[in-house]
Design an enzyme around this catalytic site. Structure first.
Site, short mmCIF file in Angstrom:
data_model
loop_
_atom_site.label_atom_id
_atom_site.label_comp_id
_atom_site.label_asym_id
_atom_site.label_seq_id
_atom_site.Cartn_x
_atom_site.Cartn_y
_atom_site.Cartn_z
N ARG A 105 52.84 37.96 -18.73
CA ARG A 105 52.24 37.89 -17.38
C ARG A 105 53.31 37.90 -16.30
NH1 ARG A 105 46.80 36.56 -17.99
NH2 ARG A 105 46.24 35.13 -19.65
N ASP B 59 38.00 46.32 -15.92
CA ASP B 59 37.93 47.14 -17.13
C ASP B 59 36.48 47.58 -17.30
OD1 ASP B 59 38.22 48.19 -19.67
OD2 ASP B 59 38.99 46.39 -20.60
N PHE C 228 46.07 50.14 -22.40
CA PHE C 228 46.25 48.69 -22.42
C PHE C 228 47.58 48.39 -21.74
CE2 PHE C 228 47.68 44.61 -24.00
CZ PHE C 228 46.56 43.84 -23.69
N GLU D 9 40.56 40.08 -9.09
CA GLU D 9 40.88 40.17 -10.52
C GLU D 9 42.15 40.97 -10.70
OE1 GLU D 9 38.46 40.57 -14.19
OE2 GLU D 9 36.96 41.25 -12.77
N ASP D 10 42.84 40.72 -11.82
CA ASP D 10 44.00 41.53 -12.15
C ASP D 10 43.58 42.98 -12.43
OD1 ASP D 10 42.58 40.75 -14.40
OD2 ASP D 10 44.30 40.05 -15.53
N GLY E 261 44.43 35.91 -15.28
CA GLY E 261 45.20 37.11 -14.92
C GLY E 261 45.43 37.34 -13.44
N ASP F 82 48.17 40.02 -19.56
CA ASP F 82 48.82 39.48 -20.74
C ASP F 82 48.41 40.17 -22.03
OD1 ASP F 82 46.10 38.36 -20.66
OD2 ASP F 82 46.76 37.19 -22.39
P1 IMP Z 1 36.26 43.37 -17.89
O1 IMP Z 1 35.36 42.17 -17.91
O2 IMP Z 1 36.03 44.27 -19.07
O3 IMP Z 1 36.23 44.13 -16.57
O4 IMP Z 1 37.72 42.86 -18.14
C1 IMP Z 1 38.38 42.17 -17.23
C2 IMP Z 1 39.44 41.28 -17.87
O5 IMP Z 1 39.90 41.77 -19.13
C3 IMP Z 1 40.61 41.27 -16.97
O6 IMP Z 1 40.53 40.25 -16.00
C4 IMP Z 1 41.76 41.05 -17.93
O7 IMP Z 1 41.95 39.68 -18.14
C5 IMP Z 1 41.30 41.67 -19.23
N1 IMP Z 1 41.88 43.03 -19.42
C6 IMP Z 1 41.25 44.21 -19.29
N2 IMP Z 1 42.08 45.25 -19.53
C7 IMP Z 1 43.30 44.68 -19.80
C8 IMP Z 1 44.59 45.24 -20.11
O8 IMP Z 1 44.82 46.45 -20.18
N3 IMP Z 1 45.58 44.32 -20.33
C9 IMP Z 1 45.39 42.97 -20.26
N4 IMP Z 1 44.20 42.41 -19.96
C10 IMP Z 1 43.17 43.27 -19.74
MG MG Z 2 42.32 37.98 -17.91
#
Ligand code: IMP
Ligand code: MG
Length: 236
Positions: free
Chosen positions: A223, A156, A210, A152-153, A95, A217
């Site tokens: 993307r 979350d 989301f 990171e993109d 991402g 993606d």
């Molecule tokens: P985390 O590990 O929960 O912080 O999630 C991080 C990863 O989850 C990001 O790098 C994204 O690839 C994916 N992600 C989290 N939220 C979204 C979203 O709303 N859309 C798409 N990908 C997401």
């Molecule tokens: Mg990702």
């Protein structure tokens, strides 16, 4: 005048003086023709047809560009002495590739870039909490003793950032580790559990949604969109 706009994004566009809507090819009913101030005429083709819909643009291309420049300035002032820092922007694949590409070109501090595979999502719209980072891959990147900015993109839950940080510390201890993401969902961040303190965040999304576009993606698609849009699976 005939009322073309029936959905909320359309009504908002009308307020902005956009009067000639054309439904996008994917018929998600919310992307307009080149008169659109937000999507700049990008036609979104939706391979999921009616099972997945874009619901509206949250951050447009110009807004993203401005924010990336602001973040780059903040990053530059954080590494004020290029001779004393060895900055590496470390993108979490997949991402981060779009954001890192823009960010890298806006940051003036001399830096290298590297990418590492890290994934906590497995296709859908919910995080799994399980993150895989290959230690072999990290070792091969020559990051020991460097100033690492994880990119990171979106932040979350924070599991991906946490897993990357811990793996870096274990495998190739850098001099410093900071974090930068284009988006964050503060209400979902597991702060207490993970001790995650993100330093550079583009936009804080409250309440969490989301989203797709700008590297983000759904099942590998969207993307390439130049904006960030809210999206949702549609129950059939
Ligand atoms: P985390 O590990 O929960 O912080 O999630 C991080 C990863 O989850 C990001 O790098 C994204 O690839 C994916 N992600 C989290 N939220 C979204 C979203 O709303 N859309 C798409 N990908 C997401
Ligand atoms: Mg990702």
């Amino acid at each position: 005048m005939e009322e073309h706009f029936t959905d909320p994004l359309g009504r908002m566009l009308r307020k902005l003086g956009v009067n000639r809507p054309t439904l996008c090819k994917c018929e998600t009913n919310n992307v307009y023709d080149k008169k659109c101030n937000f999507c700049e005429g990008i036609i979104v083709r939706n391979p999921f047809s009616s099972s997945f819909r874009l619901k509206g643009i949250l951050y447009g291309p110009e807004q993203i560009k401005t924010r990336v420049e602001e973040l780059a300035m903040a990053i530059d002032s954080s590494y004020p002495c290029p001779d004393a820092s060895e900055l590496v922007l470390l993108g979490a694949l997949t991402g981060a590739y779009v954001f890192l590409s823009d960010l890298s070109r806006a940051v003036r501090t001399p830096h290298k870039i590297a990418f590492v595979r890290a994934s906590s999502y497995h296709g859908g719209t919910q995080t799994t909490g399980k993150v895989q980072v290959s230690h072999e891959e990290l070792k091969s990147l020559d990051l020991e003793g460097k100033d690492i900015l994880i990119v990171e993109d979106i932040l979350d839950t924070g599991f991906t950032y946490h897993a990357l940080r811990e793996a870096l510390r274990k495998v190739c201890p850098p001099r410093s580790i900071e974090f930068c993401a284009m988006l964050s969902k503060p209400d979902k961040l597991q702060v207490a559990q993970l001790n995650v303190k993100p330093k550079f965040i583009g936009f804080q999304m409250r309440p969490p949604k989301f989203v797709v576009g700008y590297g983000l993606d759904y099942r590998g698609y969207f993307r390439d969109l130049p904006f960030i849009a809210e999206a949702a699976e549609v129950k059939q």
